[in-house]
Each structure stands twice: as C-alpha cells, then as structure tokens.
Design a protein around this motif. Sequence first.
Motif, PDB file in Angstrom:
ATOM      1  N   SER A 119      34.794 -31.563 -21.714  1.00 61.02           N
ATOM      2  CA  SER A 119      34.513 -30.195 -22.059  1.00 61.02           C
ATOM      3  C   SER A 119      33.194 -29.480 -21.416  1.00 61.02           C
ATOM      4  O   SER A 119      33.107 -28.534 -21.392  1.00 61.02           O
ATOM      5  CB  SER A 119      34.809 -29.520 -23.200  1.00 61.02           C
ATOM      6  OG  SER A 119      33.403 -30.054 -24.035  1.00 61.02           O
ATOM      7  N   THR A 178      39.658 -27.739 -25.579  1.00 58.67           N
ATOM      8  CA  THR A 178      40.290 -28.665 -24.671  1.00 58.67           C
ATOM      9  C   THR A 178      41.637 -29.130 -25.726  1.00 58.67           C
ATOM     10  O   THR A 178      41.904 -28.774 -26.681  1.00 58.67           O
ATOM     11  CB  THR A 178      39.627 -29.801 -24.207  1.00 58.67           C
ATOM     12  OG1 THR A 178      39.165 -30.450 -25.360  1.00 58.67           O
ATOM     13  CG2 THR A 178      38.310 -29.348 -23.433  1.00 58.67           C
ATOM     14  N   SER A 230      40.851 -30.452 -18.643  1.00 55.27           N
ATOM     15  CA  SER A 230      40.430 -30.563 -20.058  1.00 55.27           C
ATOM     16  C   SER A 230      40.867 -32.003 -20.621  1.00 55.27           C
ATOM     17  O   SER A 230      40.892 -32.374 -21.730  1.00 55.27           O
ATOM     18  CB  SER A 230      40.988 -29.537 -20.825  1.00 55.27           C
ATOM     19  OG  SER A 230      42.234 -29.544 -20.935  1.00 55.27           O
TER      20      SER A 230
END
Length: 465
Positions: free
Chosen positions: A214, A360, A387
């Motif tokens: 992330s 994510t 992600s």
Amino acid sequence: MWMGIDLGTQSVRAVVAADRGDVLGSGSAPLAGRREGVRHEQDPEQWWRAVCAAAREALSEAGPGAGPRALAVCSTSGTVLLADRAGRPLGPALMYDDGRAPSRGPGKALLLLKEHGAGRDVRVLHQADLILARLAGRILPTDSSHALKTGYDPERESYDDSALSLPKGVLPEVVRPGAKVGEVCRAAAEETGVPAGTLIVAGMTDGCAAQIASGSLAVGSWNSVLGTTLVLKGVTAAPLRDPTGVVYNHRAPDGSWLPGGASGVGGGALRAAFPDADPARLDALAHGFDPAGPVAYPLGAQGERFPFLAPDATGFLLGAPASPAEHWAALLQGVGLAERLCLDYLDLLGAPLHGPLTFTGGAVRSDYWTQLRADVLGRSVRIPRYSEPALGMAVLAAYGAGAAPTLAEAAERMVRLRHVVRPRRSERFAEPYLTMVGELERRGWLPEPVAAHARARTDTTKGTP
C-alpha cells in the motif's frame, strides 16, 4: 525483476514485478482446508504444490527468460506446523484461526507437539518457513514478523518467557525482515521455474506485506486490508502499548514499528451467509439500502481478536432484513462499522492517525463496498494500482537485495496509486455505529472504556470523529 509470494487462506499468489513496480506476471492457485467447529487445518503439502503452480504461471506471463533477482514470501500470521529436521511436514498445519489454542504464544506449537511430535526430533515452522525450506532445500531462519505469534519479542529481539515452555531447539532462528537468508536450490528450481541461485529474503506476515504494497510506511499512515478477515496496520516511531494485547507490534526492517490488529469480520461472513452469491449483482441491489436498517457484526467464525478480545464472540444481526439485498448491505456496512471501531480503539491507545489511510485486499475489487467503507469512516482513502501482499513481498525482496537504501524508498519507487475515494454524507452512519457499539458492550465483549471512547468520538450531527 523481483518476485513476491503470498500464502493466503484460500489461495497462493505470486507476482513478478519490475524495478518501477509494474507487475510483469502473476499467478495463483487455490487452497482448501478442513473446518470442524473451532478446528481449522490445512495440508502443508498443498501449499508447496500451489506455490509451484503460481510461480510457474507468473514467470510464464512475464515472458521468456524472466527471472527474479530475489524473492520473499509472506503468509498468514499465527499458522504453524511441525516438520522434521529436513523441513518435511509431520502432519496438518494449524491455521491462524484454529480455536483449540490461543492465537498468540506457544499454545498451537504445544498442541502440535502433543498430537504429532511425541518422541521425535521436530521443528516448529510458520507457514512461510516451510516454503523457504523447500525453496532452499534446508530449513532457513524465520523472520521476526512471523515469529511474533510464537512468542518472539521484537523489542528484545529474542523469544520471550512463554516460548521457554517448548523443548529447546524446536523454534527456528529469527532474523529481521529483509535479511538475506539463502538461495533457491536446483531441485526447487525444477519444480517452480525460479532460477537456481535466486536470492531468498526473509519476509513478513500477510498483513505487513499488504501494508508494504500500500505504500503506507510513514509515521501516522494506516493500511486496512480486507479479505476473508480484516487487518489494520499503521506506522509509529515507538511500539504502541496495549495492556490487553489486542494490538501487537511488528518491527519494520528499518527499526520503526508497525502496530495493528486482526479482526474476524470480513468476506468470510459474507460467504457463510451467501455461499452461492453473485457479489456484483448484490452490490448493485444494495445501493437501495444506504444505510441498511439491520445492524450487523459480521464475524466469519467464533471469537474476536480486534478491536476487543472475546473468544466466545459470535456474529449477530439486529433487525430483520427486508430482502437478501438488504441483508447483503447490512453485512457490508457491518464490516465498515467494525473497521471504524478499530480506528477508535487505536485512538484510545494514543496511536497517530493523522496520515493517509489506504485500502488493500480483495474487497477493493468492489467499488460499492470501498465507497461504503469510506462513507462509514468519514475519511478519504487511497487505493493503490496493485494491492496484493505478493507485490509487498516483491518490494521487500528489492530492498533486501540492496536495490534501495530503505524499505520506504523501495516502496515509493514501486507502489503506484490508482485513485482516491472521498466520503459522502457520513452522518448517516452515526446511529447504526452507536447501535453496534451498544450491543457489543451489552453482550460483555466490548469493554466500557472502549465503548465510551467510541461514543465520545462520534459527532452525531456529522457522524465522524
């Protein structure tokens, strides 16, 4: 090129990423487990078969001659197994949410030793450790992130007193994430397609891997990973103290701290309630219920670990849904409400929450659910282009191989932002949030100080802290 491998609950994923973060190839293979009441086990041999399939698919997609310079592996936090001295499994693995032993400490290892290790020269391995042993042809040191749940103290950088109840030599040697620990052997190269001699870098748990993917590596930033369950992790300059043990602290490769917790709410509860659902169709229908009338706390299995500790907690639904669509909407909303309570609990502990929040995990594939969660939380959220925790391991592999001086710089180069989701009319969710908090307190699961702090942070006119 850099490879990351992620062992999840339901699948293994592998990615090959370029130096600037472009995913050149990805692969996946399914996993299955056995659930009987509080028991949850998986066959460790299927992990390796799935890794081989996922790695070969990722390398094939990356193109002829693709070969990573280094790789790292993440796995579910708290999943352990017994192996012999050569790294061969001696029985099934106990998954992170197996309820027969505490999620932290040596409990799961003691249970395995009792069932499968009597009279044997055995080793306790974490899920990722088995894959590293297969890749290298020998047992390698584990990382402090995976070892946290088996009694490793990252501040002292040694096992704590609880681990002393295990026989000497059973637990693996521990290194920091990002350390160089070995190379891929020829036998593993033939099975996986990863070239022999590829550097193996010590990994982290799946929640930490998603945090790296992330790009949330600055103090005050947080990453919420939503898949089968919910994992929330942030960055602090010092460990976040929690006397209840609900929040635990991983140590980042650079010495900063990654506090967080793992909740049982998430997609698992949706699959349990709607085993044959078409999520996209139900998402479209759920738009008509905003907010949903019924209030849910959607646990996928018995027991909760964050934002409160309650082994006997079960999911609940207050009110009768008018339709399957409203039931679906209530479950999606309930996850967002639980996520909000997690942030309120972190605030009570004094965690810095001023930085960006990133989403994510598999749930970000649902635009509706992502927007709903932002609305419930009342804050903007960032959505990275890629992600996957597997990408986080590719970033860690690059750092461990020396491609960047710090992990944050490796992530800055390799993590790309897709878009930002901004909240809308968050005051709508103040009432259902307070209803959920009150019910959790009434059932004796949520401590009164936590409930009081959640109420104090809720502006009933705006619905947000």
